[in-house]
Design a protein around this motif. Structure first.
Motif, PDB file in Angstrom:
ATOM      1  N   PHE A   1       0.833  -1.204   0.000  1.00 53.39           N
ATOM      2  CA  PHE A   1       0.000   0.000   0.000  1.00 53.39           C
ATOM      3  C   PHE A   1       0.874   1.263   0.000  1.00 53.39           C
ATOM      4  N   THR A   2       1.943   1.232   0.793  1.00 54.39           N
ATOM      5  CA  THR A   2       2.837   2.393   0.868  1.00 54.39           C
ATOM      6  C   THR A   2       3.506   2.666  -0.466  1.00 54.39           C
ATOM      7  N   ASP A   3       4.030   1.611  -1.109  1.00 53.50           N
ATOM      8  CA  ASP A   3       4.738   1.808  -2.377  1.00 53.50           C
ATOM      9  C   ASP A   3       3.804   2.269  -3.487  1.00 53.50           C
ATOM     10  N   ILE A   4       2.571   1.781  -3.492  1.00 54.01           N
ATOM     11  CA  ILE A   4       1.608   2.257  -4.485  1.00 54.01           C
ATOM     12  C   ILE A   4       1.335   3.745  -4.266  1.00 54.01           C
ATOM     13  N   ALA A   5       1.119   4.125  -3.013  1.00 49.87           N
ATOM     14  CA  ALA A   5       0.866   5.539  -2.706  1.00 49.87           C
ATOM     15  C   ALA A   5       2.045   6.408  -3.111  1.00 49.87           C
ATOM     16  N   LEU A   6       3.255   5.951  -2.844  1.00 48.36           N
ATOM     17  CA  LEU A   6       4.440   6.738  -3.182  1.00 48.36           C
ATOM     18  C   LEU A   6       4.613   6.836  -4.694  1.00 48.36           C
ATOM     19  N   ALA A   7       4.289   5.765  -5.429  1.00 47.16           N
ATOM     20  CA  ALA A   7       4.357   5.814  -6.892  1.00 47.16           C
ATOM     21  C   ALA A   7       3.379   6.851  -7.431  1.00 47.16           C
ATOM     22  N   TYR A   8       2.204   6.938  -6.817  1.00 49.72           N
ATOM     23  CA  TYR A   8       1.218   7.922  -7.255  1.00 49.72           C
ATOM     24  C   TYR A   8       1.609   9.330  -6.812  1.00 49.72           C
ATOM     25  N   GLN A   9       2.314   9.452  -5.703  1.00 47.96           N
ATOM     26  CA  GLN A   9       2.869  10.768  -5.383  1.00 47.96           C
ATOM     27  C   GLN A   9       3.833  11.215  -6.485  1.00 47.96           C
ATOM     28  N   GLN A  10       4.658  10.283  -6.948  1.00 42.23           N
ATOM     29  CA  GLN A  10       5.577  10.598  -8.051  1.00 42.23           C
ATOM     30  C   GLN A  10       4.782  10.993  -9.290  1.00 42.23           C
ATOM     31  N   ALA A  11       3.700  10.282  -9.550  1.00 41.60           N
ATOM     32  CA  ALA A  11       2.869  10.592 -10.716  1.00 41.60           C
ATOM     33  C   ALA A  11       2.293  11.995 -10.612  1.00 41.60           C
ATOM     34  N   ILE A  12       1.727  12.322  -9.463  1.00 36.90           N
ATOM     35  CA  ILE A  12       1.117  13.637  -9.273  1.00 36.90           C
ATOM     36  C   ILE A  12       2.148  14.744  -9.459  1.00 36.90           C
ATOM     37  N   ARG A  13       3.315  14.582  -8.854  1.00 37.37           N
ATOM     38  CA  ARG A  13       4.358  15.601  -8.989  1.00 37.37           C
ATOM     39  C   ARG A  13       4.837  15.717 -10.435  1.00 37.37           C
ATOM     40  N   SER A  14       4.949  14.577 -11.119  1.00 40.07           N
ATOM     41  CA  SER A  14       5.448  14.584 -12.502  1.00 40.07           C
ATOM     42  C   SER A  14       4.439  15.220 -13.450  1.00 40.07           C
ATOM     43  N   PHE A  15       3.158  14.885 -13.296  1.00 36.09           N
ATOM     44  CA  PHE A  15       2.142  15.508 -14.142  1.00 36.09           C
ATOM     45  C   PHE A  15       2.061  17.011 -13.860  1.00 36.09           C
ATOM     46  N   TYR A  16       2.167  17.373 -12.592  1.00 33.38           N
ATOM     47  CA  TYR A  16       2.134  18.796 -12.243  1.00 33.38           C
ATOM     48  C   TYR A  16       3.302  19.530 -12.901  1.00 33.38           C
ATOM     49  N   ALA A  17       4.488  18.943 -12.839  1.00 28.62           N
ATOM     50  CA  ALA A  17       5.672  19.572 -13.446  1.00 28.62           C
ATOM     51  C   ALA A  17       5.508  19.710 -14.951  1.00 28.62           C
ATOM     52  N   ALA A  18       4.727  18.803 -15.558  1.00 33.64           N
ATOM     53  CA  ALA A  18       4.465  18.871 -16.993  1.00 33.64           C
ATOM     54  C   ALA A  18       3.363  19.867 -17.330  1.00 33.64           C
ATOM     55  N   GLY A  19       2.776  20.492 -16.303  1.00 38.00           N
ATOM     56  CA  GLY A  19       1.755  21.506 -16.532  1.00 38.00           C
ATOM     57  C   GLY A  19       0.339  21.069 -16.243  1.00 38.00           C
ATOM     58  N   CYS A  20       0.153  19.855 -15.715  1.00 39.73           N
ATOM     59  CA  CYS A  20      -1.198  19.357 -15.445  1.00 39.73           C
ATOM     60  C   CYS A  20      -1.767  20.018 -14.196  1.00 39.73           C
ATOM     61  N   ARG A  21      -2.969  20.563 -14.320  1.00 43.15           N
ATOM     62  CA  ARG A  21      -3.660  21.160 -13.187  1.00 43.15           C
ATOM     63  C   ARG A  21      -5.017  20.507 -12.939  1.00 43.15           C
ATOM     64  N   TYR A  22      -5.358  19.495 -13.731  1.00 41.68           N
ATOM     65  CA  TYR A  22      -6.651  18.802 -13.587  1.00 41.68           C
ATOM     66  C   TYR A  22      -6.407  17.328 -13.871  1.00 41.68           C
ATOM     67  N   LEU A  23      -6.394  16.535 -12.803  1.00 47.02           N
ATOM     68  CA  LEU A  23      -6.101  15.110 -12.892  1.00 47.02           C
ATOM     69  C   LEU A  23      -7.284  14.329 -12.324  1.00 47.02           C
ATOM     70  N   GLN A  24      -7.637  13.248 -12.995  1.00 48.05           N
ATOM     71  CA  GLN A  24      -8.758  12.421 -12.542  1.00 48.05           C
ATOM     72  C   GLN A  24      -8.293  10.995 -12.296  1.00 48.05           C
ATOM     73  N   LEU A  25      -8.710  10.434 -11.172  1.00 49.94           N
ATOM     74  CA  LEU A  25      -8.434   9.047 -10.821  1.00 49.94           C
ATOM     75  C   LEU A  25      -9.684   8.220 -11.107  1.00 49.94           C
ATOM     76  N   ASP A  26      -9.601   7.311 -12.065  1.00 51.41           N
ATOM     77  CA  ASP A  26     -10.744   6.469 -12.419  1.00 51.41           C
ATOM     78  C   ASP A  26     -10.719   5.205 -11.570  1.00 51.41           C
ATOM     79  N   ASP A  27     -11.878   4.844 -10.998  1.00 47.12           N
ATOM     80  CA  ASP A  27     -11.875   3.800  -9.974  1.00 47.12           C
ATOM     81  C   ASP A  27     -13.172   2.989 -10.009  1.00 47.12           C
ATOM     82  N   THR A  28     -13.072   1.735 -10.419  1.00 51.03           N
ATOM     83  CA  THR A  28     -14.252   0.859 -10.403  1.00 51.03           C
ATOM     84  C   THR A  28     -14.292  -0.031  -9.165  1.00 51.03           C
ATOM     85  N   SER A  29     -13.285   0.077  -8.287  1.00 49.52           N
ATOM     86  CA  SER A  29     -13.287  -0.771  -7.090  1.00 49.52           C
ATOM     87  C   SER A  29     -14.512  -0.479  -6.224  1.00 49.52           C
TER      88      SER A  29
END
Length: 373
Positions: free
Chosen positions: A169-197
């Protein structure tokens, strides 16, 4: 009054659009080895540029790339994470009420990390194409990686690194922290998490089946919210992150059914996303009462179906919005389709013309209901 200046917007979209016939032909040619990856990318680029122009024409305040570079809404992203591998789904556990998608799934094979993910380049192209219009990126939620690999998979065996599930659970969360920071650095200001769980956790039959296999879904729901919230710790203040929840969307079919009651207090009451895109286009989604657990999040009501071509009646949708308003203030409500139009490359059973008519209907309704639409 000015337009609502931060997403989600009063009329918004989930993300995917029907693939144009020409793009489908190019993808088939690529799969058959008849064209190169560069040829396919050129076709994707052109199709996305055309799509964005159409999104702007229909008046959307945020545009997506339609997920035109993907086969699936989720696996293309998840299997490009470091430590995740795409495999054949021999014991496919997701059964839609009709046609079945290609049997592929994901497996955790090593330490999980975001890495140099190709979706960053996908976003950069979208942002450049969108110009002055906000570019919205959609990716599967952190929950989906665990659900697919560790819950749906009946023969899951953790690799040595993840014998302790909390470390996973920790590593998945940290990978998504990396994703959020990386998309933000690329200029993303609107991100959506799709979830069927959450759709599965709402389904009485699925809850029973998972319980028989030893899963406590209430405990798992808490783990998922904690994992998502940890990922969201990386979100800057000027970035909006929403979550889309549905019950399956393949060729106009579905695989889960049930109202939000079983997950509402945990999900709506504790999850720190800025907004929820909620499927509400059929009786399978239940009523609006679970929305009483919403805190300060925006709620985008998915009252217009993307599964069938028939246009809903404006007065019926407005009446449903008024009903939802009993539980969530109107200022926190918005409107969208209940899902994308093409969660996989095959697409739902309607035409592109009918797809755009749905969005024009949503805009028309929103402009009648909200002054800042």
């Amino acid at each position: 009054m000015s337009v609502k200046n931060r997403p989600p917007f009063r009329y918004d979209i989930v993300g995917s659009f029907l693939r144009p016939a020409a793009l489908k032909e190019k993808r088939e040619a690529f799969a058959a080895g008849k064209i190169s990856a560069a040829d396919l990318k050129e076709a994707e680029d052109a199709a996305i540029q055309d799509l964005v122009a159409k999104e702007k024409e229909v008046g959307l305040h945020a545009v997506t790339d339609g997920e035109f570079r993907r086969r699936y809404w989720h696996l293309d992203f998840l299997t490009e994470l470091e430590g995740v591998t795409e495999i054949s789904a021999e014991n496919w556990s997701v059964h839609f009420k009709g046609a079945q998608p290609k049997a592929r799934t994901a497996k955790i094979t090593g330490p999980i990390s975001f890495g140099n993910h190709p979706f960053l380049d996908h976003f950069r192209f979208l942002k450049e194409t969108a110009g002055d219009t906000l570019a919205k990126m959609t990716i599967p939620s952190p929950s989906m990686l665990h659900l697919i690999c560790c819950v749906r998979e009946k023969h899951y065996e953790p690799i040595p690194q993840y014998q302790d599930q909390n470390r996973l659970f920790t590593d998945i969360a940290l990978a998504y922290q990396q994703a959020i920071r990386s998309f933000y650095a690329a200029g993303c200001r609107y991100l959506q998490l799709d979830d069927t769980s959450w759709g599965e956790f709402c389904d009485a039959d699925k809850r029973k089946a998972y319980a028989e296999r030893g899963f406590d879904l209430d405990e798992l729901a808490n783990h998922y919210v904690d994992m998502i919230n940890r990922a969201l710790e990386a979100k800057p203040d000027d970035m909006t992150i929403t979550m889309h929840i549905c019950r399956g969307n393949f060729r106009s079919t579905w695989f889960s059914s049930g109202g939000y009651g079983p997950v509402a207090e945990t999900l709506f009451g504790r999850c720190h996303v800025d907004g929820f895109f909620l499927e509400y286009d059929s009786d399978r989604a239940g009523g609006f009462e679970p929305l009483r657990f919403i805190k300060d999040q925006q709620v985008v009501l998915g009252l217009v179906t993307s599964k069938t071509p028939e246009l809903e009646k404006e007065e019926d949708i407005i009446a449903q919005i008024r009903e939802a308003e009993k539980y969530v203030p109107l200022d926190q409500l918005c409107l969208s389709p209940q899902c994308g139009f093409s969660s996989t490359e095959e697409g739902n059973l309607l035409t592109e013309k009918e797809q755009w008519a749905k969005l024009r209907l949503i805009r028309s309704i929103a402009e009648k209901v909200w002054e800042d639409a």
